[in-house]
Design an enzyme around this catalytic site. Structure first.
Site, mmCIF file in Angstrom:
data_model
loop_
_atom_site.group_PDB
_atom_site.id
_atom_site.type_symbol
_atom_site.label_atom_id
_atom_site.label_comp_id
_atom_site.label_asym_id
_atom_site.label_seq_id
_atom_site.Cartn_x
_atom_site.Cartn_y
_atom_site.Cartn_z
ATOM 1 N N SER A 129 -13.224 10.436 35.006
ATOM 2 C CA SER A 129 -14.447 11.040 35.519
ATOM 3 C C SER A 129 -15.536 10.987 34.451
ATOM 4 O O SER A 129 -15.839 9.937 33.910
ATOM 5 C CB SER A 129 -14.151 12.474 35.986
ATOM 6 N N ASP B 154 -11.507 6.350 37.366
ATOM 7 C CA ASP B 154 -12.562 6.847 38.250
ATOM 8 C C ASP B 154 -13.749 7.384 37.440
ATOM 9 O O ASP B 154 -14.157 8.547 37.608
ATOM 10 C CB ASP B 154 -12.025 7.922 39.198
ATOM 11 N N HIS C 15 -10.710 11.788 43.809
ATOM 12 C CA HIS C 15 -11.160 11.802 42.427
ATOM 13 C C HIS C 15 -10.283 12.643 41.504
ATOM 14 O O HIS C 15 -10.178 12.350 40.309
ATOM 15 C CB HIS C 15 -12.600 12.329 42.394
#
Length: 317
Positions: A136, A163, A241
């Site tokens: 992230s 991600d 996510h």
């Protein structure tokens, strides 16, 4: 630039299962001259192991990645996971990148002593070069360090973005600092192999009241587009996510991460083993020239526990 052609291979690999190497984890606090508290995962079998610096996501605890990091460690890697900021007290992106660079410098100076103290003197960190990784916002931090936004003279051998996300939207004012995305294909000046692992549900909202956690325009697709070869892109189609985190994420922070992003409906263990296996296969190929596992996945992506879109791998020009 040609997409890698994959010869027909026997599509079997062990990377999606827990490895044979026994491991343990321990904490390092800032009293050990380390700039941030650390969670370190290490093999306990004597040997010399590559080191991964892993940066956590926005307002997420490093301990929430324990199952994923343990999977990677069990295949012969040392993982150093700093807690870069706390829930409710996120740092400006430039500060976060700076501290990630300081932790990288500490690894070369202080990690070996901690391995000797907590395991034994027969566990050696391979410190000639480090692997950068993150999830992230931590994925974006790893890219920023690799691109030179942190003051460090270290050589990094590979980069892993799980991600990665650069902000709330592609609008520049909504992006976190530093602004590393350019919108120009192959614009990243990275002299190392890169793997980007994205999620299919990251761009979707968890509810009508919350924004997507990995919006289009600032997510894994754009990060991969801006990478030069050698680079690889995998997408876990049916997962979200935060689905690579542990099943048990306690406390207010843990409860928040469970509901803030769109989640897949399948067991998260399948997602963790897929992400961990892709990381191991990629690093074996590009750091040790052991291509069997990566070639097996490219030949038959369905061998991964979680469903994968057709992966894309580009060799160096």
């Amino acid at each position: 630039m040609a997409q890698q052609s994959v010869q027909t291979v026997l599509a079997t690999t062990d990377v999606f299962q827990t490895g044979d190497i026994k491991w343990k984890h321990f904490n390092v606090d800032t009293s050990n001259t380390c700039p941030k508290p650390l969670l370190v995962f290490t093999p306990t079998v004597p040997g010399t192991y590559p080191v991964i610096l892993f940066c956590h996501g926005f307002c997420v605890l490093n301990s929430f990645y324990s199952s994923l990091l343990a999977h990677i460690t069990s295949h012969g890697f040392i993982v150093v996971a700093p807690q870069l900021f706390c829930m409710g007290l996120p740092m400006l992106g430039l500060c976060e990148v700076k501290f990630a660079g300081k932790v990288a410098d500490w690894i070369t100076e202080g990690l070996q002593a901690q391995l000797t103290k907590h395991v034994n003197e027969n566990i050696e960190a391979k410190l000639e070069s480090l692997i950068l990784a993150g999830h992230s916002r931590g994925g974006k931090t790893a890219f920023a360090v690799a691109l030179g936004y942190a003051k460090t003279n270290l050589k990094f051998s590979a980069l892993i973005g799980i991600d990665p996300v650069a902000g709330l939207s592609k609008c520049k004012i909504c992006r976190t600092l530093p602004h590393i995305l350019t919108g120009v294909p192959q614009s990243f000046n990275l002299n190392m192999p890169v793997v980007v692992i994205g999620t299919g549900l990251g761009p979707e909202k968890a509810s009508c009241c919350s924004p997507p956690c990995a919006p289009d325009g600032v997510n894994h697709v754009e990060f991969f587009t801006e990478c030069k070869p050698p680079c690889a892109h995998f997408i876990t189609t049916e997962y979200g996510h935060m689905d690579m985190l542990d099943d048990d994420t306690p406390g207010i922070i843990g409860g928040t991460v469970k509901c803030i992003c769109k989640n897949g409906t399948g067991p998260k263990d399948l997602m963790r083993r897929t992400v961990g296996g892709l990381v191991v296969a990629f690093l074996r190929a590009y750091l040790s020239a052991q291509w069997k596992d990566l070639n097996a996945i490219l030949a038959d992506p369905s061998i991964a526990p979680a469903k994968l879109d057709d992966p894309v791998v580009y060799l160096a020009a």
